[in-house]
Motif scaffolding. Structure first.
Motif, PDB file in Angstrom:
ATOM      1  N   UNK A 101      13.684   0.899 -48.438  1.00  0.00           N
ATOM      2  CA  UNK A 101      12.313   0.494 -47.635  1.00  0.00           C
ATOM      3  C   UNK A 101      11.055   0.585 -47.662  1.00  0.00           C
ATOM      4  N   UNK A 102      10.926  -0.633 -47.422  1.00  0.00           N
ATOM      5  CA  UNK A 102       9.061  -1.168 -48.237  1.00  0.00           C
ATOM      6  C   UNK A 102       8.709  -1.114 -46.430  1.00  0.00           C
ATOM      7  N   UNK A 103       7.501  -0.164 -45.889  1.00  0.00           N
ATOM      8  CA  UNK A 103       6.384  -0.890 -45.603  1.00  0.00           C
ATOM      9  C   UNK A 103       5.302   0.066 -45.582  1.00  0.00           C
ATOM     10  N   UNK A 104       4.179  -1.150 -44.998  1.00  0.00           N
ATOM     11  CA  UNK A 104       2.859  -1.229 -45.801  1.00  0.00           C
ATOM     12  C   UNK A 104       1.766   0.142 -44.717  1.00  0.00           C
ATOM     13  N   UNK A 105       1.792   1.136 -46.003  1.00  0.00           N
ATOM     14  CA  UNK A 105       0.892   1.985 -45.039  1.00  0.00           C
ATOM     15  C   UNK A 105      -0.409   2.402 -44.940  1.00  0.00           C
ATOM     16  N   UNK A 106      -1.281   1.220 -45.792  1.00  0.00           N
ATOM     17  CA  UNK A 106      -2.032   1.000 -45.751  1.00  0.00           C
ATOM     18  C   UNK A 106      -2.754  -0.554 -46.027  1.00  0.00           C
ATOM     19  N   UNK A 107      -3.623  -0.760 -45.387  1.00  0.00           N
ATOM     20  CA  UNK A 107      -4.594  -1.932 -46.128  1.00  0.00           C
ATOM     21  C   UNK A 107      -6.035  -1.462 -46.374  1.00  0.00           C
ATOM     22  N   UNK A 108      -6.565  -3.057 -47.799  1.00  0.00           N
ATOM     23  CA  UNK A 108      -8.038  -2.980 -47.894  1.00  0.00           C
ATOM     24  C   UNK A 108      -9.055  -3.831 -46.756  1.00  0.00           C
ATOM     25  N   UNK A 109     -10.214  -3.837 -47.940  1.00  0.00           N
ATOM     26  CA  UNK A 109     -11.034  -3.926 -47.148  1.00  0.00           C
ATOM     27  C   UNK A 109     -10.753  -5.985 -46.358  1.00  0.00           C
ATOM     28  N   UNK A 110      -9.722  -6.864 -47.458  1.00  0.00           N
ATOM     29  CA  UNK A 110      -9.395  -8.443 -46.846  1.00  0.00           C
ATOM     30  C   UNK A 110      -8.192  -8.323 -46.306  1.00  0.00           C
ATOM     31  N   UNK A 111      -7.602  -6.753 -45.831  1.00  0.00           N
ATOM     32  CA  UNK A 111      -6.168  -6.765 -44.975  1.00  0.00           C
ATOM     33  C   UNK A 111      -5.038  -7.473 -45.930  1.00  0.00           C
ATOM     34  N   UNK A 112      -4.925  -6.581 -46.879  1.00  0.00           N
ATOM     35  CA  UNK A 112      -4.078  -7.472 -47.757  1.00  0.00           C
ATOM     36  C   UNK A 112      -4.077  -5.424 -47.954  1.00  0.00           C
ATOM     37  N   UNK A 113      -2.903  -5.698 -48.151  1.00  0.00           N
ATOM     38  CA  UNK A 113      -1.776  -3.959 -48.449  1.00  0.00           C
ATOM     39  C   UNK A 113      -1.686  -3.209 -49.646  1.00  0.00           C
ATOM     40  N   UNK A 114      -2.354  -2.333 -49.194  1.00  0.00           N
ATOM     41  CA  UNK A 114      -2.861  -1.313 -50.177  1.00  0.00           C
ATOM     42  C   UNK A 114      -1.625  -0.355 -50.985  1.00  0.00           C
TER      43      UNK A 114
END
Length: 203
Positions: A101-114
């Motif tokens: 199970x994958x979930x976005x934890x943090x995003x970069x300055x462009x709001x893309x998943x990091x």
């Protein structure tokens, strides 16, 4: 810094397989000890094998499933999670089914998943049970087909021969021929019943 320390602590003591993956570099950032123990690798080995999203560990046939899930994370970052099942190579050379199970934890300055939080669960028993159920269903389908088709022919032949015998009587010129046909039909019917019983009790 505190959040990162908290996450690392949770990963270390977690009783389930929790990992934090750097999507840009396609490798592991943090991992719980439970996952390495289950797969048999040392911590160092597991981090090394995490390069390119665990390419060396994921079964080649399941690699497209994994990559599609990660692509979905990029395309739909607001989705709560992406879930999939793949086979992962243990150190002893055996592949084990894991539900990821994958979930976005943090995003970069462009709001893309990091970074992505990856939670893995061993579903080997569930997969084995599903395969066993599928085998039983296939067996029932085969038995149903034989009951509906293979049995009808001999039974119809027997009924037709019996009607001819009743009509002509055993003193007729075709009595022996009818009896021979009846015998063949009964033998065929017995063979079909025997085959059905073999499928019914075969494990």
């Amino acid at each position: 810094m505190k959040d990162e320390l908290l996450l690392r602590t949770i990963c270390k003591v977690s009783p389930v397989s929790i990992r934090i993956v750097d999507i840009k570099n396609r490798e592991l950032i943090c991992n719980c000890e439970w996952s390495t123990e289950q797969l048999g690798y040392t911590e160092e080995e597991f981090f090394t094998l995490s390069h390119n999203l665990f390419e060396k560990l994921v079964h080649p046939d399941d690699r497209p499933i994994q990559l599609k899930a990660y692509q979905s994370v990029f395309e739909q970052p607001d989705t709560p999670f992406q879930e999939y099942t793949i086979r992962v190579l243990k150190k002893n050379g055996v592949y084990e089914h894991l539900q990821i199970r994958l979930a976005v934890l943090a995003r970069d300055e462009f709001k893309k998943p990091k970074t992505v939080l990856s939670i893995a669960t061993n579903v080997e028993e569930v997969v084995a049970l599903k395969e066993r159920i599928e085998r039983q269903v296939n067996k029932l389908d085969l038995i149903s087909f034989k009951n509906s088709h293979d049995l009808r022919g001999p039974v119809a032949s027997i009924l037709g021969l019996v009607q001819l015998i009743e009509h002509d009587g055993f003193d007729g010129a075709h009595a022996k021929e009818l009896i021979d046909c009846l015998k063949r039909a009964v033998i065929k019917l017995d063979a079909v019943i025997h085959e059905i019983n073999e499928h019914a009790f075969d494990e």
